[in-house]
Design a protein around this motif. Structure first.
Motif, PDB file in Angstrom:
ATOM      1  N   ARG A 117       0.487   2.784   5.904  1.00 60.44           N
ATOM      2  CA  ARG A 117      -0.801   1.802   5.534  1.00 60.44           C
ATOM      3  C   ARG A 117      -2.097   2.657   5.505  1.00 60.44           C
ATOM      4  O   ARG A 117      -2.212   3.361   6.761  1.00 60.44           O
ATOM      5  CB  ARG A 117      -1.064   0.604   6.350  1.00 60.44           C
ATOM      6  CG  ARG A 117       0.158  -0.192   6.208  1.00 60.44           C
ATOM      7  CD  ARG A 117       0.028  -1.553   6.783  1.00 60.44           C
ATOM      8  NE  ARG A 117       1.086  -2.464   6.865  1.00 60.44           N
ATOM      9  CZ  ARG A 117       1.741  -2.671   7.873  1.00 60.44           C
ATOM     10  NH1 ARG A 117       1.165  -2.156   9.244  1.00 60.44           N
ATOM     11  NH2 ARG A 117       2.728  -3.333   8.082  1.00 60.44           N
ATOM     12  N   HIS A 118      -2.918   2.624   4.692  1.00 61.67           N
ATOM     13  CA  HIS A 118      -4.236   3.043   4.632  1.00 61.67           C
ATOM     14  C   HIS A 118      -5.138   1.927   4.397  1.00 61.67           C
ATOM     15  O   HIS A 118      -4.839   1.251   3.422  1.00 61.67           O
ATOM     16  CB  HIS A 118      -4.399   4.154   3.388  1.00 61.67           C
ATOM     17  CG  HIS A 118      -5.718   4.687   3.330  1.00 61.67           C
ATOM     18  ND1 HIS A 118      -6.454   4.896   2.160  1.00 61.67           N
ATOM     19  CD2 HIS A 118      -6.747   4.885   4.328  1.00 61.67           C
ATOM     20  CE1 HIS A 118      -7.555   5.348   2.426  1.00 61.67           C
ATOM     21  NE2 HIS A 118      -7.837   5.324   3.686  1.00 61.67           N
ATOM     22  N   ARG A 119      -6.340   1.442   5.103  1.00 61.16           N
ATOM     23  CA  ARG A 119      -7.077   0.399   5.415  1.00 61.16           C
ATOM     24  C   ARG A 119      -8.399   1.171   5.091  1.00 61.16           C
ATOM     25  O   ARG A 119      -8.875   2.245   5.829  1.00 61.16           O
ATOM     26  CB  ARG A 119      -6.940  -0.176   6.441  1.00 61.16           C
ATOM     27  CG  ARG A 119      -5.766  -1.186   6.679  1.00 61.16           C
ATOM     28  CD  ARG A 119      -5.676  -1.858   8.009  1.00 61.16           C
ATOM     29  NE  ARG A 119      -4.386  -2.158   8.204  1.00 61.16           N
ATOM     30  CZ  ARG A 119      -4.047  -3.601   7.901  1.00 61.16           C
ATOM     31  NH1 ARG A 119      -5.015  -4.280   7.286  1.00 61.16           N
ATOM     32  NH2 ARG A 119      -2.954  -3.765   8.325  1.00 61.16           N
TER      33      ARG A 119
ATOM     34  N   ASP B 217      -0.031   0.598   0.873  1.00 58.51           N
ATOM     35  CA  ASP B 217       1.100   0.143   1.795  1.00 58.51           C
ATOM     36  C   ASP B 217       2.427   0.538   1.085  1.00 58.51           C
ATOM     37  O   ASP B 217       2.961   0.056   0.350  1.00 58.51           O
ATOM     38  CB  ASP B 217       1.170  -1.297   2.074  1.00 58.51           C
ATOM     39  CG  ASP B 217       2.026  -1.973   3.083  1.00 58.51           C
ATOM     40  OD1 ASP B 217       2.619  -1.231   3.690  1.00 58.51           O
ATOM     41  OD2 ASP B 217       1.908  -3.199   3.428  1.00 58.51           O
TER      42      ASP B 217
ATOM     43  N   ARG C 253       6.811   2.968   7.335  1.00 59.11           N
ATOM     44  CA  ARG C 253       5.698   2.479   6.571  1.00 59.11           C
ATOM     45  C   ARG C 253       4.571   3.002   6.842  1.00 59.11           C
ATOM     46  O   ARG C 253       4.158   3.776   8.047  1.00 59.11           O
ATOM     47  CB  ARG C 253       5.627   1.090   7.115  1.00 59.11           C
ATOM     48  CG  ARG C 253       4.169   0.353   6.481  1.00 59.11           C
ATOM     49  CD  ARG C 253       4.260  -1.124   6.914  1.00 59.11           C
ATOM     50  NE  ARG C 253       4.752  -1.568   5.630  1.00 59.11           N
ATOM     51  CZ  ARG C 253       5.312  -2.875   5.432  1.00 59.11           C
ATOM     52  NH1 ARG C 253       5.823  -3.575   6.637  1.00 59.11           N
ATOM     53  NH2 ARG C 253       5.660  -3.332   4.325  1.00 59.11           N
TER      54      ARG C 253
ATOM     55  N   HIS D 205      -2.348   4.158   9.221  1.00 58.59           N
ATOM     56  CA  HIS D 205      -1.525   3.532  10.150  1.00 58.59           C
ATOM     57  C   HIS D 205       0.024   3.892   9.817  1.00 58.59           C
ATOM     58  O   HIS D 205       0.269   3.369   8.718  1.00 58.59           O
ATOM     59  CB  HIS D 205      -1.742   1.930  10.181  1.00 58.59           C
ATOM     60  CG  HIS D 205      -0.845   1.390  11.445  1.00 58.59           C
ATOM     61  ND1 HIS D 205      -0.782   0.104  11.296  1.00 58.59           N
ATOM     62  CD2 HIS D 205      -0.465   1.925  12.544  1.00 58.59           C
ATOM     63  CE1 HIS D 205      -0.076  -0.400  12.204  1.00 58.59           C
ATOM     64  NE2 HIS D 205       0.209   0.742  13.098  1.00 58.59           N
TER      65      HIS D 205
ATOM     66  N   VAL E 116      -6.438  -3.512   2.668  1.00 54.97           N
ATOM     67  CA  VAL E 116      -5.252  -2.500   2.519  1.00 54.97           C
ATOM     68  C   VAL E 116      -5.321  -1.762   0.936  1.00 54.97           C
ATOM     69  O   VAL E 116      -5.260  -2.354  -0.044  1.00 54.97           O
ATOM     70  CB  VAL E 116      -3.857  -3.194   2.612  1.00 54.97           C
ATOM     71  CG1 VAL E 116      -2.796  -2.368   2.370  1.00 54.97           C
ATOM     72  CG2 VAL E 116      -3.874  -3.946   4.050  1.00 54.97           C
TER      73      VAL E 116
ATOM     74  N   TYR F 130       6.458   1.452   1.974  1.00 58.35           N
ATOM     75  CA  TYR F 130       7.538   1.185   2.758  1.00 58.35           C
ATOM     76  C   TYR F 130       8.737   1.917   2.397  1.00 58.35           C
ATOM     77  O   TYR F 130       8.932   1.625   1.122  1.00 58.35           O
ATOM     78  CB  TYR F 130       7.581  -0.063   3.127  1.00 58.35           C
ATOM     79  CG  TYR F 130       8.817  -0.805   4.078  1.00 58.35           C
ATOM     80  CD1 TYR F 130       8.618  -0.495   5.444  1.00 58.35           C
ATOM     81  CD2 TYR F 130       9.974  -1.165   3.524  1.00 58.35           C
ATOM     82  CE1 TYR F 130       9.668  -1.080   6.185  1.00 58.35           C
ATOM     83  CE2 TYR F 130      11.118  -1.659   4.503  1.00 58.35           C
ATOM     84  CZ  TYR F 130      10.848  -1.466   5.799  1.00 58.35           C
ATOM     85  OH  TYR F 130      11.737  -1.888   6.746  1.00 58.35           O
TER      86      TYR F 130
END
Length: 84
Positions: A58-60, A68, A56, A45, A65, A70
């Protein structure tokens, strides 16, 4: 004046098969997001705000998570002259 330069929608589509949308959470037209499914349980994301020069990533995995990242005061988020 915003300093964040981001690749155009066609470059994202060509690289990942999806195009950025207005971020659903904020509804702010200057905040864009890209959701890239990697498989059934994972998602990458990516969001960026050209007015605040922030990015940002994010890898989930499932409900966790994994990463993350930023960055504020970003200046370039994907060079439009280079292939993604």
């Amino acid at each position: 004046m915003p300093g964040l330069k981001v690749a155009d929608d066609a470059a994202w589509r060509d690289a990942f098969g999806v195009v950025p949308q207005t971020e659903g959470v904020s509804g702010d037209e200057y905040v864009r997001e890209l959701r890239i499914p990697t498989d059934a349980a994972e998602e990458l994301h990516i969001t960026w705000d050209v007015t605040d020069d922030s990015v940002r990533v994010r890898h989930r995995r499932a409900d966790s998570v994994v990463v993350d990242l930023y960055r504020e005061q970003a200046t370039r988020y994907i060079d439009q002259k280079q292939a993604l």
